[in-house]
Design an enzyme around this catalytic site. Structure first.
Site, PDB file in Angstrom:
ATOM      1  N   GLY A  23       0.895  -1.533   0.251  1.00  0.00           N
ATOM      2  CA  GLY A  23      -0.356   0.142   0.169  1.00  0.00           C
ATOM      3  C   GLY A  23       1.048   1.595   0.116  1.00  0.00           C
ATOM      4  O   GLY A  23       0.569   2.217   0.367  1.00  0.00           O
ATOM      5  N   ASN A 116      -4.425   2.114 -13.982  1.00  0.00           N
ATOM      6  CA  ASN A 116      -3.270   1.161 -12.973  1.00  0.00           C
ATOM      7  C   ASN A 116      -2.261   1.517 -13.248  1.00  0.00           C
ATOM      8  O   ASN A 116      -1.916   2.736 -14.037  1.00  0.00           O
ATOM      9  CB  ASN A 116      -3.560   0.240 -14.030  1.00  0.00           C
ATOM     10  N   HIS A 118       2.477   1.054 -12.982  1.00  0.00           N
ATOM     11  CA  HIS A 118       2.934   0.201 -13.560  1.00  0.00           C
ATOM     12  C   HIS A 118       4.627   0.412 -13.141  1.00  0.00           C
ATOM     13  O   HIS A 118       4.351   1.746 -13.783  1.00  0.00           O
ATOM     14  CB  HIS A 118       2.770  -0.519 -14.631  1.00  0.00           C
ATOM     15  N   ASP A 159      -1.791  -5.034 -16.521  1.00  0.00           N
ATOM     16  CA  ASP A 159      -1.089  -3.797 -17.346  1.00  0.00           C
ATOM     17  C   ASP A 159      -0.715  -2.868 -18.706  1.00  0.00           C
ATOM     18  O   ASP A 159      -0.169  -2.703 -18.730  1.00  0.00           O
ATOM     19  CB  ASP A 159       0.833  -3.745 -16.860  1.00  0.00           C
ATOM     20  N   ALA A 187       9.380   8.773  -8.705  1.00  0.00           N
ATOM     21  CA  ALA A 187       8.271   9.546 -10.121  1.00  0.00           C
ATOM     22  C   ALA A 187       7.367   8.580  -9.854  1.00  0.00           C
ATOM     23  O   ALA A 187       6.273   9.613 -10.122  1.00  0.00           O
ATOM     24  CB  ALA A 187       9.020   8.387 -11.218  1.00  0.00           C
ATOM     25  N   GLU A 188       6.618   7.557  -9.264  1.00  0.00           N
ATOM     26  CA  GLU A 188       5.757   6.752  -9.154  1.00  0.00           C
ATOM     27  C   GLU A 188       4.876   7.920  -8.382  1.00  0.00           C
ATOM     28  O   GLU A 188       3.663   8.432  -8.820  1.00  0.00           O
ATOM     29  CB  GLU A 188       5.029   5.041  -8.804  1.00  0.00           C
TER      30      GLU A 188
END
Ligand code: GAR
Length: 222
Positions: A23, A116, A118, A159, A187-188
């Site tokens: 999470g 989503n 990835h 994905d 970066a996410e």
């Protein structure tokens, strides 16, 4: 995303977040929302596993959390329907797959409203079985000099679906999967809230198999 009829103009986007593990992306969204950096609310978290840190993070933040495990259903259709019920009952505008490691068969009512994240540049290094550190190991083994993360509209494959944005992260000499993972996750943490904000602001939406961008939207790859 077409504005649902019952969504008041400028109301915060109501999110449903699907998780299977630690999470960390969920926590990032919780933190951004609490900091006032993302105009959204997390109405429900659905976890495909019970004993995972993500469930504790949801509960610690006071977010309603449902456990929907595939093994508790007799078939995949029933499992997907149980997830759909949770999201429908919570009246969510947008579903975020944030480390959700099983397929949810997206019903028509959520079409164009599922994204989503990835930790690689799809269509490379993605798909069933490629998650977590395996993704970064795959990137380093391939000799690619560039990795990054992708936020995309989801369809019924792992994905897969039209890209909303990608953030590039160079692979550095001497990188291990762990060092690369750390930078990609940074970066996410920017990419996912940015994509959600773009959807909330109607800078991007899905039409069929395409992501459509408003004329003044930011470039999808940075
Ligand atoms: C997400 O941030 C994403 O990088 C990855 O799982 C992370 C969340 O995991 N998703 C995928 O690999 C999807 N194929 P966590 O809940 O264990 O932190």
């Amino acid at each position: 995303m077409p504005r649902p009829d019952n969504k008041a103009e400028n109301a915060p986007l109501r999110l449903g977040v699907l998780i299977s593990g630690g999470g960390r992306s969920l926590q990032n969204l919780i933190d951004r929302i609490q900091a006032g950096a993302l105009r959204a609310t997390i109405e429900i978290v659905v976890s495909s596993r019970r004993e995972v840190a993500g469930v504790q993070k949801a509960e610690a933040a006071g977010i309603s959390c449902s456990i929907v495990r595939e093994k508790d259903s007799t078939n995949h259709g029933e499992f997907s329907a149980a997830i759909t019920r949770c999201l429908r009952n919570a009246n969510v505008d947008l579903v975020v797959l944030a480390g959700f490691m099983v397929l949810w068969k997206i019903p028509e009512e959520f079409s164009g409203r599922v994204i989503n994240i990835h930790p690689a540049l799809i269509p490379d290094h993605c798909g069933k079985g490629l998650y977590g550190m395996r993704v970064h190991t795959s990137v380093i083994r391939s000799g690619d000099t560039m990795s990054g993360c992708t936020v995309h509209y989801a369809d019924n494959q792992y994905d897969h679906g039209p890209v909303i944005l990608q953030r590039l992260v160079p692979v550095e000499h001497g990188d291990t999967p762990e060092t690369l993972a750390r930078r990609v996750f940074e970066a996410e943490c920017k990419a996912l809230p940015q994509a959600i904000q773009m959807i909330a602001n109607e800078k991007v939406w899905q039409e069929g198999h395409e992501a459509v961008f408003a004329a003044n939207a930011t470039a999808p790859r940075t």
